[in-house]
Design a protein around this motif. Structure first.
Motif, mmCIF file in Angstrom:
data_model
loop_
_atom_site.group_PDB
_atom_site.id
_atom_site.type_symbol
_atom_site.label_atom_id
_atom_site.label_comp_id
_atom_site.label_asym_id
_atom_site.label_seq_id
_atom_site.Cartn_x
_atom_site.Cartn_y
_atom_site.Cartn_z
ATOM 1 N N LEU A 24 -15.023 6.190 -4.630
ATOM 2 C CA LEU A 24 -16.669 6.227 -5.165
ATOM 3 C C LEU A 24 -17.358 4.348 -5.254
ATOM 4 N N THR A 25 -15.972 3.900 -5.705
ATOM 5 C CA THR A 25 -16.181 2.379 -5.781
ATOM 6 C C THR A 25 -16.172 1.342 -5.436
ATOM 7 N N LEU A 26 -15.132 2.190 -4.189
ATOM 8 C CA LEU A 26 -14.401 1.165 -2.752
ATOM 9 C C LEU A 26 -15.554 1.344 -2.231
ATOM 10 N N GLU A 27 -16.515 2.339 -2.033
ATOM 11 C CA GLU A 27 -17.543 3.026 -1.466
ATOM 12 C C GLU A 27 -18.654 1.862 -1.403
ATOM 13 N N LYS A 28 -18.724 1.868 -2.634
ATOM 14 C CA LYS A 28 -20.502 0.896 -3.269
ATOM 15 C C LYS A 28 -20.113 -0.721 -2.589
ATOM 16 N N TYR A 29 -18.617 -1.066 -2.327
ATOM 17 C CA TYR A 29 -18.272 -2.394 -1.695
ATOM 18 C C TYR A 29 -18.198 -2.633 -0.745
ATOM 19 N N ASN A 30 -18.641 -1.686 -0.145
ATOM 20 C CA ASN A 30 -17.843 -1.090 1.448
ATOM 21 C C ASN A 30 -16.615 -1.712 1.758
ATOM 22 N N ILE A 31 -15.169 -1.589 0.645
ATOM 23 C CA ILE A 31 -14.318 -1.821 1.392
ATOM 24 C C ILE A 31 -13.883 -0.714 1.538
ATOM 25 N N PRO A 32 -13.095 0.045 3.146
ATOM 26 C CA PRO A 32 -12.638 0.893 3.751
ATOM 27 C C PRO A 32 -11.584 1.227 2.892
ATOM 28 N N TYR A 33 -11.240 2.648 3.451
ATOM 29 C CA TYR A 33 -9.550 3.254 2.911
ATOM 30 C C TYR A 33 -9.897 4.782 3.556
ATOM 31 N N GLU A 34 -8.614 4.993 3.290
ATOM 32 C CA GLU A 34 -7.631 6.294 3.662
ATOM 33 C C GLU A 34 -8.163 7.027 2.746
ATOM 34 N N ALA A 35 -8.347 8.112 2.688
ATOM 35 C CA ALA A 35 -7.438 9.687 1.239
ATOM 36 C C ALA A 35 -6.302 10.677 1.648
ATOM 37 N N HIS A 36 -5.539 10.826 1.282
ATOM 38 C CA HIS A 36 -4.460 11.184 0.689
ATOM 39 C C HIS A 36 -3.942 12.418 0.179
ATOM 40 N N VAL A 37 -3.385 13.630 0.632
ATOM 41 C CA VAL A 37 -2.389 14.379 -0.950
ATOM 42 C C VAL A 37 -1.188 13.894 -0.591
ATOM 43 N N ASP A 38 -0.343 13.741 -1.187
ATOM 44 C CA ASP A 38 1.585 13.770 -0.971
ATOM 45 C C ASP A 38 2.286 14.563 -1.676
ATOM 46 N N HIS A 39 2.593 15.596 -1.248
ATOM 47 C CA HIS A 39 2.789 16.258 -3.060
ATOM 48 C C HIS A 39 2.195 16.931 -4.024
ATOM 49 N N TRP A 40 2.578 16.125 -4.796
ATOM 50 C CA TRP A 40 1.595 16.281 -6.462
ATOM 51 C C TRP A 40 0.489 15.732 -6.418
ATOM 52 N N GLU A 41 0.400 14.888 -5.584
ATOM 53 C CA GLU A 41 -0.953 13.707 -5.768
ATOM 54 C C GLU A 41 -1.613 13.112 -4.429
ATOM 55 N N SER A 42 -2.110 12.687 -5.639
ATOM 56 C CA SER A 42 -3.445 11.921 -4.190
ATOM 57 C C SER A 42 -3.531 10.602 -4.582
ATOM 58 N N TYR A 43 -3.716 10.158 -3.317
ATOM 59 C CA TYR A 43 -4.414 8.783 -3.631
ATOM 60 C C TYR A 43 -4.434 7.782 -2.519
ATOM 61 N N LEU A 44 -4.826 6.792 -2.237
ATOM 62 C CA LEU A 44 -6.119 5.904 -1.607
ATOM 63 C C LEU A 44 -4.532 4.688 -0.515
ATOM 64 N N THR A 45 -5.081 4.648 0.678
ATOM 65 C CA THR A 45 -4.882 3.738 1.197
ATOM 66 C C THR A 45 -5.634 2.769 1.273
ATOM 67 N N VAL A 46 -5.463 1.609 0.399
ATOM 68 C CA VAL A 46 -7.022 0.685 1.028
ATOM 69 C C VAL A 46 -6.552 -0.856 2.934
ATOM 70 N N ASP A 47 -7.915 -0.929 3.341
ATOM 71 C CA ASP A 47 -8.256 -1.577 4.050
ATOM 72 C C ASP A 47 -7.243 -0.944 5.145
ATOM 73 N N PRO A 48 -6.714 0.106 5.323
ATOM 74 C CA PRO A 48 -5.755 0.654 6.451
ATOM 75 C C PRO A 48 -5.677 0.280 7.916
#
Length: 511
Positions: A111-135
Motif C-alpha cells: 500500500l505504501t509503495l503504491e502511494k509513492y508510485n514505486i513499482p514492485y512485484e509480490a511473491h509467496v515463497d514457502h512460508w512467507e510473502s515478500y516484495l521485490t521493489v523496482d523489479p
C-alpha cells in the motif's frame, strides 16, 4: 446458502473489480457494509493517511533514488509498526499494537509503495510473502518482513514435506511413493510457485489463507472455513480448497468417522424422509464442493455437467433427482442451478472475464428483475466493463448514461456517481490549470449541482477535493487569498476530517 453467497459475491465484486486506488484496496481488504468492516476501513484509512504524511514531510520519501525511498519507508516501519511477530495479527494490529506477520507486513508495504508510485512485484515463497521493489530497474530490492526466516534448502524441504502430509489426507491419488521431484511438482501445483507474480488481490487472499492456516492449527475450524472462503472469493486457488477439505475432514471425523457412500446414503435417506431439511442441505454442500474443485482445476465443462448428475429433467420439464430422491424437487434443483451460476460468476470474475460474468448476472436478474442484490451485481459488472472498454472519459459518461436507460438502477450506484463526478472534477482541475478561470467557474457550478443531485460515490470525497483544491490553488498562486480559503472551507464542508484539507486550512489562515 444461495442468497447468502449472492450477498457475499455482490459485496466482494466491488473490491475484486475495483482496486485501482486506496479506497478500492481497503474495500478489498475489508469488504462489506457492516459496522465492523466500515470501522476497520475508516480506521486503516486514517492511520495510513497519517503514515503517508509522516513519510512525506518528515522522511521526505518522495525524494531521491528508489533504494533510498525504500530504506526510509523500511526504517519507519521497523521503528513504529512492525515490532512483534504474531501469526494471528490482522492488518490494523500494526497500528494498534505493533503486531504483524509476513502477510500483513507485505500488504502494508505494498500500500505504501503504491502511494509513492514505486513499482514492485509480490511473491509467496514457502512460508512467507515478500516484495521485490523496482523489479525492472537497475537495483532490485527484496523487501521482507522483519521476522523472516532464512530460506535454507533443508528448511524449504521440511515445509514441503509438512504441507504434502496434509495434502495426502485429502488427495484421492496415492502420492506416498512419488519421487522427490514429482512431490515438489505436486507441492507447487497445490500451493504457490515462488517465481509467480501475485496481484494485490491475490496477496490479500494470501493474508486470509495465512489466517486460516493459523486457525486450523489451533482447531478453530469455523474461523478457518470462513477465512478460506474469503480467500477463495479473491483468488480461485487449489490451496484454499485443499485446506477447506482438510478442515471438513477434521470436523466430520468428530461426528461421522465412516463416510463411505456418504452421498448415496444422503439421497436414499432423503427419499425415505422427504421432510428432512438437513439432507438436501448436506447434498447441496457436497455438490458445491465438487464444482468448486472442478473450477479451480480449470474444468468448467465438467462443473456444468455436474449439475445433471445431481438434478435432471424428465420429459415434462419437471426437475427430478438423479439418485432416487423425492420427485419433483423443483425448489432444490433451482437452488443448485443458482448456486452454479454464482460459482461461475466468481470464476469468470477472478479471471477478468467480465463479459461472461455480466451475461450470467443479467440472466440471474431476468429471473428476479426487482431483486436489489442482483441489480447491484449487474450494475457493478456493467460499469466496470464500460470503464475497461472505453478510453475517453467523455465517451465513458455517454456510455454509462446509455446503460442507465436500460437499467435505471445504475443511477443509484456508487460507481456511476464516480464516473460522472470524476469527469467534471478533472475538467475543473484542467481549466484552472490552464488559467481559463471563467470556464473553470462555470464547470465548478456544474460540479456543485452534481454533488447535490448525486449523493453517493465510492470516491466522492476524492473528486470533491480535486475540484475545490484546484480552484483554491489557482487563487493562492494569484495571491488572492480570500477565495483560496473559501474553496478549502467548502471542500471541508463535504469532507470535514480530511487531514490534507485541514492542513491547507491552517496554512491559508496565515495569509
Amino acid at each position: 446458502m444461495v442468497r447468502y453467497l449472492l450477498c457475499l459475491l455482490i459485496t466482494c465484486s466491488a473490491t475484486l473489480l475495483r482496486a485501482d486506488d486506496l479506497s478500492g484496496r481497503l474495500r478489498m481488504l475489508y469488504p462489506g457494509e457492516d459496522a465492523e468492516a466500515t470501522l476497520e476501513r475508516a480506521y486503516l484509512a486514517k492511520k495510513l493517511d497519517n503514515l503517508f504524511l509522516q513519510l512525506s514531510h518528515h522522511d521526505r520519501v518522495e525524494r531521491g533514488p528508489v533504494h533510498k525511498q525504500v530504506e526510509r519507508i523500511q526504517e519507519r516501519f521497523v521503528r513504529e509498526l512492525l515490532l512483534t511477530y504474531d501469526a494471528r495479527a490482522g492488518l490494523t494490529d500494526a497500528f494498534r499494537s505493533g503486531s504483524y506477520n509476513d502477510a500483513t507486513a507485505t500488504l502494508l508495504y505494498a500500500l505504501t509503495l503504491e502511494k509513492y508510485n514505486i513499482p514492485y512485484e509480490a511473491h509467496v515463497d514457502h512460508w512467507e510473502s515478500y516484495l521485490t521493489v523496482d523489479p525492472q530497474g537497475k537495483r532490485t530490492i527484496a523487501l521482507h518482513s522483519p521476522g523472516t526466516r532464512t530460506h535454507t534448502p533443508a528448511a524449504e524441504r521440511g515445509y514441503r514435506r509438512e504441507y504434502l502430509s496434509l495434502l495426502r489426507t485429502v488427495h484421492e491419488e496415492d502420492i506416498a511413493q512419488l519421487s522427490p521431484a514429482a512431490a515438489d511438482q505436486l507441492f507447487y501445483r497445490f500451493y504457490y510457485r515462488p517465481a509467480q507474480r501475485l496481484s494485490f488481490r491475490q496477496l490479500s487472499a494470501y493474508a486470509q489463507f495465512r489466517r486460516a492456516q493459523h486457525a486450523f492449527t489451533r482447531a478453530d475450524y469455523t474461523s478457518a472455513i470462513a477465512d478460506l472462503h474469503a480467500a477463495w472469493l479473491l483468488d480461485d486457488r487449489q490451496a484454499f480448497l485443499m485446506y477447506r477439505r482438510a478442515v471438513e475432514l477434521q470436523q466430520s471425523s468428530l461426528s461421522a468417522p465412516d463416510v463411505t457412500g456418504y452421498v448415496d446414503d444422503l439421497f436414499t435417506r432423503w427419499r425415505e424422509d422427504s421432510t428432512n431439511r438437513y439432507l438436501p442441505a448436506a447434498l447441496l454442500r457436497h455438490f458445491d464442493d465438487r464444482q468448486q474443485l472442478l473450477l479451480t482445476q480449470d474444468q468448467p465443462d465438467k462443473a456444468r455437467h455436474l449439475l445433471t448428475t445431481y438434478c435432471t429433467r424428465d420429459a415434462t420439464a419437471s426437475p427430478v433427482l438423479s439418485r432416487d430422491g423425492p420427485a419433483p424437487a423443483t425448489a432444490w434443483c433451482d437452488e443448485l442451478k443458482q448456486l452454479q451460476h454464482l460459482r461461475f460468476l466468481a470464476h469468470y470474475q477472478s479471471r477478468g472475464e467480465y463479459v461472461q460474468a455480466l451475461h450470467l448476472a443479467e440472466a440471474l436478474l431476468a429471473e428476479q428483475p426487482q431483486d436489489a442484490q442482483r441489480q447491484a451485481y449487474v450494475a457493478e459488472l456493467t460499469l466496470v466493463h464500460l470503464r475497461q472498454t472505453t478510453a475517453s472519459p467523455e465517451e465513458l459518461v455517454t456510455q454509462a448514461r446509455a446503460a442507465a436507460l436500460r437499467y435505471p438502477f445504475l443511477l443509484q450506484h456508487d460507481r456511476y456517481a464516480d464516473i460522472v463526478l470524476r469527469q467534471t472534477a478533472l475538467r475543473v482541475r484542467d481549466l484552472f490549470a490552464q488559467e481559463n478561470v471563467a470556464a473553470g467557474q462555470l464547470e465548478l457550478v456544474h460540479f456543485r449541482k452534481q454533488l447535490r443531485d448525486i449523493p453517493n460515490g465510492y470516491d466522492r470525497k476524492l473528486w470533491t477535493l480535486t475540484a475545490f483544491v484546484a480552484a483554491s490553488n489557482y487563487y493562492f498562486a494569484e495571491r488572492d487569498y480570500a477565495p483560496a480559503r473559501a474553496y478549502i472551507e467548502e471542500a471541508l464542508g463535504h469532507d470535514p476530517t480530511n487531514d490534507f484539507l485541514l492542513h491547507q486550512q491552517d496554512l491559508l489562515r496565515r495569509y
